[in-house]
Design a protein around this motif. Structure first.
Motif, PDB file in Angstrom:
ATOM      1  N   ARG A 189       4.405  29.445  -2.016  1.00  9.06           N
ATOM      2  CA  ARG A 189       4.016  30.424  -1.008  1.00  9.06           C
ATOM      3  C   ARG A 189       4.034  31.842  -1.569  1.00  9.06           C
ATOM      4  O   ARG A 189       4.454  32.077  -2.687  1.00  9.06           O
ATOM      5  CB  ARG A 189       4.965  30.320   0.193  1.00  9.06           C
ATOM      6  CG  ARG A 189       4.711  29.062   0.979  1.00  9.06           C
ATOM      7  CD  ARG A 189       5.735  28.826   2.072  1.00  9.06           C
ATOM      8  NE  ARG A 189       5.514  27.486   2.625  1.00  9.06           N
ATOM      9  CZ  ARG A 189       4.685  27.224   3.629  1.00  9.06           C
ATOM     10  NH1 ARG A 189       4.040  28.204   4.225  1.00  9.06           N
ATOM     11  NH2 ARG A 189       4.516  25.994   4.050  1.00  9.06           N
ATOM     12  N   PHE A 190       3.583  32.747  -0.721  1.00 15.31           N
ATOM     13  CA  PHE A 190       3.582  34.167  -1.051  1.00 15.31           C
ATOM     14  C   PHE A 190       5.037  34.628  -1.111  1.00 15.31           C
ATOM     15  O   PHE A 190       5.796  34.403  -0.183  1.00 15.31           O
ATOM     16  CB  PHE A 190       2.827  34.900   0.067  1.00 15.31           C
ATOM     17  CG  PHE A 190       2.577  36.355  -0.201  1.00 15.31           C
ATOM     18  CD1 PHE A 190       3.473  37.319   0.242  1.00 15.31           C
ATOM     19  CD2 PHE A 190       1.438  36.763  -0.875  1.00 15.31           C
ATOM     20  CE1 PHE A 190       3.230  38.658   0.019  1.00 15.31           C
ATOM     21  CE2 PHE A 190       1.188  38.106  -1.105  1.00 15.31           C
ATOM     22  CZ  PHE A 190       2.087  39.055  -0.661  1.00 15.31           C
ATOM     23  N   LYS A 209       1.966  36.699  -5.610  1.00 15.00           N
ATOM     24  CA  LYS A 209       1.223  37.457  -4.592  1.00 15.00           C
ATOM     25  C   LYS A 209       0.061  36.676  -4.009  1.00 15.00           C
ATOM     26  O   LYS A 209      -0.991  37.235  -3.703  1.00 15.00           O
ATOM     27  CB  LYS A 209       0.743  38.779  -5.200  1.00 15.00           C
ATOM     28  CG  LYS A 209       1.906  39.698  -5.528  1.00 15.00           C
ATOM     29  CD  LYS A 209       1.415  40.980  -6.156  1.00 15.00           C
ATOM     30  CE  LYS A 209       2.563  41.981  -6.263  1.00 15.00           C
ATOM     31  NZ  LYS A 209       2.128  43.229  -6.906  1.00 15.00           N
ATOM     32  N   GLY A 210       0.273  35.394  -3.877  1.00 16.04           N
ATOM     33  CA  GLY A 210      -0.765  34.570  -3.270  1.00 16.04           C
ATOM     34  C   GLY A 210      -0.157  33.276  -2.795  1.00 16.04           C
ATOM     35  O   GLY A 210       1.059  33.140  -2.714  1.00 16.04           O
ATOM     36  N   LEU A 241      -5.127  25.657  -6.678  1.00 10.98           N
ATOM     37  CA  LEU A 241      -5.848  26.906  -6.422  1.00 10.98           C
ATOM     38  C   LEU A 241      -4.810  27.984  -6.138  1.00 10.98           C
ATOM     39  O   LEU A 241      -3.951  27.807  -5.283  1.00 10.98           O
ATOM     40  CB  LEU A 241      -6.776  26.757  -5.205  1.00 10.98           C
ATOM     41  CG  LEU A 241      -7.292  28.089  -4.622  1.00 10.98           C
ATOM     42  CD1 LEU A 241      -8.281  28.758  -5.570  1.00 10.98           C
ATOM     43  CD2 LEU A 241      -7.928  27.883  -3.262  1.00 10.98           C
ATOM     44  N   HIS A 242      -4.889  29.067  -6.869  1.00  5.57           N
ATOM     45  CA  HIS A 242      -4.083  30.244  -6.538  1.00  5.57           C
ATOM     46  C   HIS A 242      -5.002  31.167  -5.747  1.00  5.57           C
ATOM     47  O   HIS A 242      -6.061  31.562  -6.218  1.00  5.57           O
ATOM     48  CB  HIS A 242      -3.587  30.912  -7.830  1.00  5.57           C
ATOM     49  CG  HIS A 242      -2.926  32.238  -7.599  1.00  5.57           C
ATOM     50  ND1 HIS A 242      -1.573  32.367  -7.346  1.00  5.57           N
ATOM     51  CD2 HIS A 242      -3.446  33.495  -7.564  1.00  5.57           C
ATOM     52  CE1 HIS A 242      -1.294  33.663  -7.173  1.00  5.57           C
ATOM     53  NE2 HIS A 242      -2.413  34.360  -7.294  1.00  5.57           N
ATOM     54  N   TYR A 243      -4.598  31.465  -4.524  1.00  8.06           N
ATOM     55  CA  TYR A 243      -5.460  32.206  -3.600  1.00  8.06           C
ATOM     56  C   TYR A 243      -4.789  33.502  -3.158  1.00  8.06           C
ATOM     57  O   TYR A 243      -3.640  33.485  -2.722  1.00  8.06           O
ATOM     58  CB  TYR A 243      -5.745  31.307  -2.384  1.00  8.06           C
ATOM     59  CG  TYR A 243      -6.506  31.966  -1.256  1.00  8.06           C
ATOM     60  CD1 TYR A 243      -6.013  31.930   0.050  1.00  8.06           C
ATOM     61  CD2 TYR A 243      -7.707  32.611  -1.485  1.00  8.06           C
ATOM     62  CE1 TYR A 243      -6.708  32.521   1.093  1.00  8.06           C
ATOM     63  CE2 TYR A 243      -8.410  33.201  -0.449  1.00  8.06           C
ATOM     64  CZ  TYR A 243      -7.910  33.159   0.844  1.00  8.06           C
ATOM     65  OH  TYR A 243      -8.590  33.743   1.866  1.00  8.06           O
ATOM     66  N   GLU A 244      -5.512  34.599  -3.300  1.00 12.72           N
ATOM     67  CA  GLU A 244      -4.960  35.904  -2.908  1.00 12.72           C
ATOM     68  C   GLU A 244      -5.859  36.589  -1.890  1.00 12.72           C
ATOM     69  O   GLU A 244      -7.073  36.431  -1.915  1.00 12.72           O
ATOM     70  CB  GLU A 244      -4.855  36.819  -4.136  1.00 12.72           C
ATOM     71  CG  GLU A 244      -3.741  36.428  -5.075  1.00 12.72           C
ATOM     72  CD  GLU A 244      -3.561  37.418  -6.228  1.00 12.72           C
ATOM     73  OE1 GLU A 244      -2.787  37.120  -7.136  1.00 12.72           O
ATOM     74  OE2 GLU A 244      -4.225  38.489  -6.209  1.00 12.72           O
ATOM     75  N   PHE A 245      -5.232  37.372  -1.054  1.00 15.02           N
ATOM     76  CA  PHE A 245      -5.928  38.088   0.004  1.00 15.02           C
ATOM     77  C   PHE A 245      -5.475  39.548  -0.069  1.00 15.02           C
ATOM     78  O   PHE A 245      -4.300  39.840   0.099  1.00 15.02           O
ATOM     79  CB  PHE A 245      -5.544  37.463   1.356  1.00 15.02           C
ATOM     80  CG  PHE A 245      -6.431  37.860   2.494  1.00 15.02           C
ATOM     81  CD1 PHE A 245      -6.241  39.061   3.158  1.00 15.02           C
ATOM     82  CD2 PHE A 245      -7.450  37.029   2.929  1.00 15.02           C
ATOM     83  CE1 PHE A 245      -7.046  39.435   4.216  1.00 15.02           C
ATOM     84  CE2 PHE A 245      -8.275  37.395   3.991  1.00 15.02           C
ATOM     85  CZ  PHE A 245      -8.068  38.593   4.631  1.00 15.02           C
TER      86      PHE A 245
END
Ligand SMILES: [Zn+2]
Length: 460
Positions: free
Chosen positions: A303-304, A320-321, A401-405
């Motif tokens: 998690r973040f 950070k994602g 998948l590393h996903y950032e927003f």
């Protein structure tokens, strides 16, 4: 529980019919003409998703429509005056040919014993309509031959649409006969024990309807992660009938989903332009500008966090994602409409795509095994469009998948960030929406209350 609900549905025919007659008028013809595929399948790949093979087809050929039959019988009745002795059931002698794959008008005419000249005459007459030129396997062509001559030709595109050619003194006359199905409202409900899919099946929903339900709520509920035992749903959807026979299903028109105690309600509304979408009872769009998760068939593996021990570097480093563990090759979807602003290698992130949404939001997708072919930096992508595939390029301990927003360059937790919404009901449509919404809500509540009351009775 779901079993009992199914039983109960059968016990509630009166309510069903009353609601049907009232609502058909309220909703009007606009709704019934809309294809049920209107719902975007942006969250199509749910964990419990079975292949959508049970999609209803209304294109099964059946007997001639009653509209035509009645025309035919009036013609006959005029003739019958002279031949009173003839039994009243004189029928036109139609010959049916089912269209096979690879068939065209010429091959069909050959089968029926007609010449290229006849094909030419018919094709010329039918030029303006899409019938006859676009033949699909399973459809039926019917020929009416009188004294060795083709006098009528009927193309049954579906149970709801036929085209009829009638020979006149100067060529063929074209009539398109469209029939409107009777729309009934079907209510069903269920409680999740294992998965939405199983509960949906128990509630009598087709897999297509379950997907539709999931995609309506897919903006608020993450069907990968958020579903809990005891979550429940209820919905009203349309069923289409022709001469008392069910020929297909229409869209969901109202639905509720209770996820871990939070209630979400979606009501279908068709605006003045004929566009349908789902809104909350307050008139906010059910659609958000972003998907909650850019991959299906995944679990969160990290998690973040601002102080996480990095699994490869083995030291404290902010994460950070969100990491979604999924098999290599799992499609990664753009979380929202936007523009690819980076597509390439980026150190420990391996293969990365960054998408810019509007002016201040970017999303980043890392460790891809491959990019989606045919896309490049600068291309616009739509929400749900595949941009690459899960892998473990760069610094990764396994495929994920590393996903950032990011909002204005600042990392936000993709799981909790407040997602921007699509536009609410237009001011000019407010009052129409309000009356539609309150009628749909009332209907939903009546069904729910009746179902609960029936459940209580059963307990006694
Ligand atoms: Zn990560």
């Amino acid at each position: 529980m779901p079993y009992r609900l199914k039983q109960l549905q059968k016990q509630l025919p009166t309510v069903h019919l009353v609601a049907v007659s009232t609502c058909v008028f309220i909703l009007g013809l606009t709704l019934m003409l809309l294809p049920s595929e209107n719902v975007e399948a942006t969250r199509g790949d749910l964990p419990m998703a079975a292949p959508a093979q049970s999609i209803e087809s209304s294109d099964t050929a059946t007997a001639p429509s009653s509209a035509e039959t009645s025309t035919a019988s009036t013609e006959e009745s005029t003739q019958k005056k002279e031949t009173i002795a003839t039994p009243p059931s004189v029928e036109e002698n139609w010959v049916d040919y089912t269209i096979g794959s690879g068939d065209n008008l010429t091959s069909m005419f050959k089968k029926a014993g007609f010449t290229a000249r006849d094909v030419y005459n018919v094709a010329t007459a039918a030029k303006a309509s899409e019938s006859f030129t676009r033949l699909f396997p399973g459809q039926v062509l019917s020929f009416l031959i009188t004294d060795g001559e083709l006098t009528k030709l009927r193309h049954r595109q579906s149970e709801l649409k036929h085209t009829l050619l009638t020979k006149t003194d100067d060529g063929f006359k074209v009539d398109i006969i469209e029939r409107k199905p009777d729309i009934e409202h079907k209510y069903t409900a269920g409680t999740i024990q294992d998965s939405l899919f199983l509960a949906g099946e128990d509630a009598g929903l087709s897999s297509k309807k379950i997907m539709e339900l999931a995609s309506i709520f897919g903006w608020d509920v993450d069907f990968v992660l958020d579903i809990r035992k005891g979550d429940s749903f209820s919905l009203i959807y349309e069923e289409k009938f022709l001469n008392g026979k069910k020929i297909g299903e229409g869209p969901i028109i109202a639905a509720q989903f209770i996820n871990r105690g939070s209630k979400f309600t979606a009501l279908r509304y068709t605006n003045a332009d004929g566009e349908s979408s789902y809104f909350t009872p307050e008139g906010y769009s059910m659609r958000k500008a972003f998907l909650r998760a850019p991959v299906g068939f995944a679990r969160i593996s990290s998690r973040f966090s601002l102080n996480r021990k990095h699994p490869v570097l083995n030291r404290i480093r902010a994460h950070k994602g969100v990491d979604y563990a999924a098999r290599t090759g799992t499609p990664i979807k753009a979380a929202g409409d936007g523009k690819i602003i980076f597509r390439g290698k980026k150190g420990g992130f391996g293969n990365v795509v960054i998408v810019q949404h509007g002016s201040n939001i970017t999303t980043l997708y890392a460790h891809m095994s491959n990019f989606k072919r045919g896309q490049k930096t600068g291309n616009r992508v739509q929400q749900g469009q595949v941009i690459g595939f899960v892998g473990q390029t760069g610094l990764a301990s396994g495929p994920h998948l590393h996903y950032e927003f990011r909002v204005n360059g600042v990392h936000k937790n993709p799981l909790t960030v407040k997602l921007p919404q699509a536009l609410p009901i237009a001011e000019s449509e407010r009052s129409t929406f309000k009356s539609t919404a309150s009628s749909l809500l009332a209907q939903l509540e009546t069904y729910q209350a009746t179902t609960l009351a029936a459940l209580d009775t059963q307990k006694l």
